[in-house]
Each structure stands twice: as structure tokens, then as C-alpha cells.
Scaffold this active site. Structure first.
Site, PDB file in Angstrom:
ATOM      1  CE  LYS A  44      -3.935   2.396   1.787  1.00  0.00           C
ATOM      2  NZ  LYS A  44      -5.259   2.259   2.395  1.00  0.00           N
ATOM      3  CG  ASP A 142     -12.021   2.992   6.881  1.00  0.00           C
ATOM      4  OD1 ASP A 142     -13.111   3.587   6.948  1.00  0.00           O
ATOM      5  OD2 ASP A 142     -11.389   2.885   5.824  1.00  0.00           O
TER       6      ASP A 142
END
Length: 513
Positions: A44, A142
Site C-alpha cells: 500500500k 474503518d
């Protein structure tokens, strides 16, 4: 802006980027090859929001690195494995296990809602992942369908621990764009309060609802409207959830202390996934909606050196969604945790938690606390309920660059004292020039057995570059009797020639649209 790396770029001398797997507000996930261990991984690339000050970017990256390593402590088959955090170009690159499959968001978009039993099975696996994380002190923050992967080998994997949502850092771009998923944010995070495991359970409840009903219960056309629905609106009754209904309603209670415990939710989800009925039977009655102040009207003409338009800035958690009007903006930072009927804002370094009962303490020598003026006839059958309100201020005269540093902004503390318990005090902040109109009345609860004194606080900010504004603030009480504090005057003088202090203003407290 970060540069978009091309194929075959080598990160940290080890991870060769092959192709992008997906992209979001906080970065891009790449399929990559680990040339040391000769295996495929997911990398990422983390990017800071556009327009974030350099100091905030540096702190954000440092926190991301720490939290990625914290997420690596979570060892569980339903949690994506974090292998490494590589630093390249001054920012972290998170190296994770490559999970081959589809996200729950993709499945819902292409095939529609899941069945009740499949929703229960997937959610039970996600809850197992969250409980494993909570056991080692890691919050996800999240939880949403896009971060739930259904792998080709049948695993349910929760991804992006502590990465997509970074607590304490601004997510406001120069265009006012909000990064993240407001519809899955818990009410306490939307109000800027400290999140806990219950915040993840709320997000799981929204995920459950979306998976079985086909859409989020609080989604509106704009991020602000969505966040207000999360805080204010009752849960729309599920239509397709069947036995999942009491679990969803239990997880989506506004007060985190009243939410369905993780252990009971896990037990019920396993029973429903196996075709049984949940043990949770208590129907959920939504609490009264909190009130959130909105900017309305023009300020009254008066003696300020330069007339301005006054408006309220609603600062909502890490999303820092700013409603800034030109001129002086008043950021309400009231945090009455015990109150079910009001909104709140992101705390700053100058804001103390006002949700816990406490005795009044002096906050400043300028000006001295004011005394209340009240008049209500006593009851003939019992002692009359009374309320006194005193108002004091700090930094009531500011002169320098604007916006003022958070530690130097005018701050006002209202101290409420009731005659007996329990009590409910309805009050509002008032300005001499301009006013907070509409839904600005707030409720402060004094429970039986608690203290008879509580406090609330408001901070004044400005986005002007130069000029002066003189005003005064007071507190008006409507119930249980009418009372008004004395006014405390304040002056904010902006001088654009003054050098901005190095610590600057809090990005979460006010922003420039």
C-alpha cells in the site's frame, strides 16, 4: 501530491511493483513481488491528502508507520497479515499478505444484498477479527465492505487496520473534500470524542445493515448530511434482516455504553449463520436526537471595527469537515458526553473534557467569572430547582497572525451549578453581535448521585488575515429556570504582517475553504 510510480519500480530495494489492485483516498494498493523471499505481496502506497501542511504530513506518516506495526501484532486468520513497513521517498509503504478474491463492496455492487445466513457468516468472521485486534489494543476505525475481502479459498479477511483512517490527523483537502467513509463512522467519532472498541462495533452494525438490506442506513447526498444522520437520526427499520434485526439494532445504539457486547453479538451471529435464532430479544428504542448548531442569519450591526459575517464551524472527528463563512467563525467545542441531546466537536489542546461532572476551577484572571441573573418562583410543595451560571474567559484579547494558534485563541468556560439532583439544564451561547439561531439550544444532564456542578466550553477562531473584531459572549439558560450570565468581552485583531508561530493553528479546529 505524490508521484504515481510506474510498473517495475523497486521499493526499499526489495519490493517490485507489478500492477495496481485498487486506489482510495489515502493511497494505492499494488500487487508486488518480494525479491528477497520470492513471493507476491500487496504493497500500500500511502499518500497524504492534498494541501495538508508539511508538518501535519510528517506527523501523519510517522503515526501511520507506528500503527502499521501495531496492526502487525494482530495474528488471526481473519486479519490480513502485515509483513513490513518500508520507508521510500519520505513516506511509509505498507507491505501485506496478498489476498486473492473480491471485496464485499464489489459483491454487493454486482450481485446485490447477501442472504441473512451469509451476512451472519461473513459478519461473524469480521467480528472475530475485530475481537482479536481489540485484545491487543488495536482499533480498526474503518470497518466497511470495501475493507472486507472474501478470498478464493473461502476466508473472510479484514484489511486496512489503522491505515485508511488515521486518528488525530486532518483529512481535509484544499477543496473541502472528505476522505473516508462517513456513513460507517460511529456517532462518538463524528462528534470528535475518543473512540474505543464500541466504535468498531457500530461500524460492524452498519456493515451488517448494508450487506443484508443493500444500502447504508445513514447515507445521504453529502458527507455532512450523512454525518448528521449518523449523530441525529434514528435507525431506519430493517426490512430484510429477519433474525438479524435485534443484532443490528443492538450494535447501532448511539451510546457506545449501550451497544450489544461483542461476545453476545458473536454468539448470535453464529446461531443465525447456522439457521438458528438470536438470543438478543430486546427491541432498540433510539435515544432523542442530539442538536447540532447551524450557521444562520446575518450578525447584527454593532461596534466592531470591521463588520463580519458570523457562522458556526461544525468540526466532525478526523474528517474535519469545515463550514467556514468569510470572516470570524465560531467553532463550538462543547463536549457533554452525558448528554443525549446535543452535538459536539473535535477536541483541541485547549479543550478539556466536559462530559464528566467536576467542581469548577478557575480558568483565568481575565475577566473574572460572572454571576447569573435568574427569577423563577419557588414551588409550594418542594424546594425550587435553581441554576446558577458563571462565565470566565482566557486569551480574551488576541493580536497577531490569523488564524490564532490554538493555545492563544479566546476560550470561554461556563460553569453551571444546580440546586438539587437530578436536573436537566437547557442553555445556549449568545453573542452581543450576531447569534446562533435555530437548533442551538443544548441540554446538560445532572444525574442523581452525581455532582451539582458541570462545565461547558467554547473557542473562538478566525480565518481573516487582518483587521479587528470586538464582541462579547454570554450564556442564556432556559430551563429549569431562566438565567443569564454576565457578558465577557473579547477582541481578535489579525495582523498579516506578524509571522505565524511555528506550531500554527489546529487544522481540525478551523480551515480555509
Amino acid at each position: 501530491m505524490s508521484e504515481q510510480p510506474g510498473r517495475d519500480r523497486l521499493i526499499a530495494g526489495r519490493y517490485r511493483l507489478l500492477s495496481p489492485l485498487g486506489e482510495g483516498g489515502m493511497g494505492t494498493v499494488w500487487r508486488a513481488h518480494d525479491e528477497v523471499l520470492q513471493r507476491e505481496v500487496a504493497v500500500k502506497e500511502v499518500r497524504a491528502p492534498a494541501g495538508l501542511p508539511a508538518g501535519d504530513v510528517e506527523r501523519m506518516y510517522a503515526r501511520l508507520e507506528r500503527e502499521a506495526w501495531a496492526a502487525a501484532r494482530v495474528a488471526h486468520p481473519n486479519v490480513v497479515t502485515v509483513y513490513d513497513v518500508a520507508m521510500e521517498g519520505g513516506r511509509p509503504w505498507i507491505v501485506m499478505e496478498l489476498v486473492r478474491g473480491r471485496s464485499l463492496a464489489d459483491i454487493l455492487e454486482t450481485t446485490g444484498p447477501l442472504s441473512v445466513t451469509e451476512t451472519a457468516r461473513v459478519s461473524a468472521e469480521v467480528l472475530d477479527a475485530l475481537r482479536a485486534a481489540h485484545d491487543v489494543g488495536v482499533l480498526h476505525r474503518d470497518v466497511k465492505p470495501a475493507n472486507v475481502l472474501l478470498s478464493d479459498d473461502g476466508r473472510v479477511v479484514l484489511t486496512d487496520f489503522g491505515i485508511a483512517s488515521v486518528e488525530g490527523s486532518s483529512a481535509l483537502t484544499m477543496a473541502g473534500e472528505v476522505i473516508g467513509s462517513p456513513e460507517f463512522l460511529s456517532p462518538e467519532r463524528a462528534l470528535g470524542r475518543t473512540p474505543g472498541p464500541g466504535s468498531d462495533l457500530w461500524s460492524l452494525g452498519v456493515l451488517l445493515y448494508a450487506a443484508v438490506e443493500g444500502g447504508s442506513p445513514f447515507r445521504h447526498d453529502t458527507p455532512l448530511a450523512t454525518l448528521r444522520a449518523v449523530v441525529d437520526e434514528p435507525l431506519p427499520p430493517p426490512r430484510l434482516a429477519g433474525p438479524l434485526t435485534p443484532v443490528i439494532e443492538g450494535l447501532l445504539r448511539k451510546d457506545p455504553e449501550e451497544r450489544l457486547p461483542a461476545e453476545q453479538a458473536a454468539r448470535d451471529l453464529r446461531l443465525i449463520a447456522a439457521g438458528g435464532a438470536p438470543t438478543t430479544r430486546v427491541a432498540y428504542v433510539p435515544p432523542p436526537p442530539p442538536t447540532v448548531p447551524l450557521p444562520e442569519g446575518e450578525p447584527d450591526p454593532g461596534p466592531p471595527v470591521r463588520e463580519r459575517r458570523a457562522g458556526v464551524v461544525l468540526v466532525i472527528g478526523v474528517l474535519a469537515l469545515v463550514l467556514a463563512l468569510a470572516g470570524l467563525t465560531y467553532t463550538l467545542l462543547h463536549r457533554d458526553d452525558g448528554d443525549r441531546n446535543e452535538g459536539g466537536s473535535t477536541p483541541s489542546a485547549t479543550v478539556t473534557k466536559t462530559g464528566e461532572p467536576r467542581s469548577p476551577t478557575p480558568t483565568s484572571h481575565e475577566p473574572s467569572p460572572s454571576t447569573s441573573k435568574s427569577s423563577a418562583p419557588p414551588s409550594s410543595s418542594e424546594p425550587a430547582q435553581s441554576v446558577r451560571v458563571a462565565l470566565s474567559g482566557e486569551h480574551t484579547r488576541y493580536e497577531g497572525s490569523c488564524p490564532p494558534p490554538e493555545a492563544e485563541s479566546p476560550v470561554f468556560t461556563a460553569t453551571f451549578t444546580v440546586g438539587r439532583l437530578p436536573a436537566e439544564v437547557r442553555y445556549r451561547w449568545k453573542l452581543r453581535h450576531g447569534s446562533f439561531e435555530g437548533r442551538e439550544w443544548r441540554t446538560l444532564s445532572f444525574p442523581e448521585g452525581g455532582e451539582r456542578t458541570r462545565q461547558a466550553r467554547v473557542t473562538v477562531r478566525t480565518n481573516d488575515e487582518d483587521g479587528a473584531s470586538e464582541n462579547a459572549i454570554s450564556v442564556e439558560v432556559r430551563e429549569p429556570e431562566r438565567a443569564t450570565s454576565d457578558e465577557v468581552p473579547f477582541t481578535v485583531t489579525c495582523d498579516k504582517t506578524t509571522e505565524t508561530p511555528s506550531d500554527g493553528a489546529s487544522a481540525s479546529s478551523s480551515g480555509t475553504p
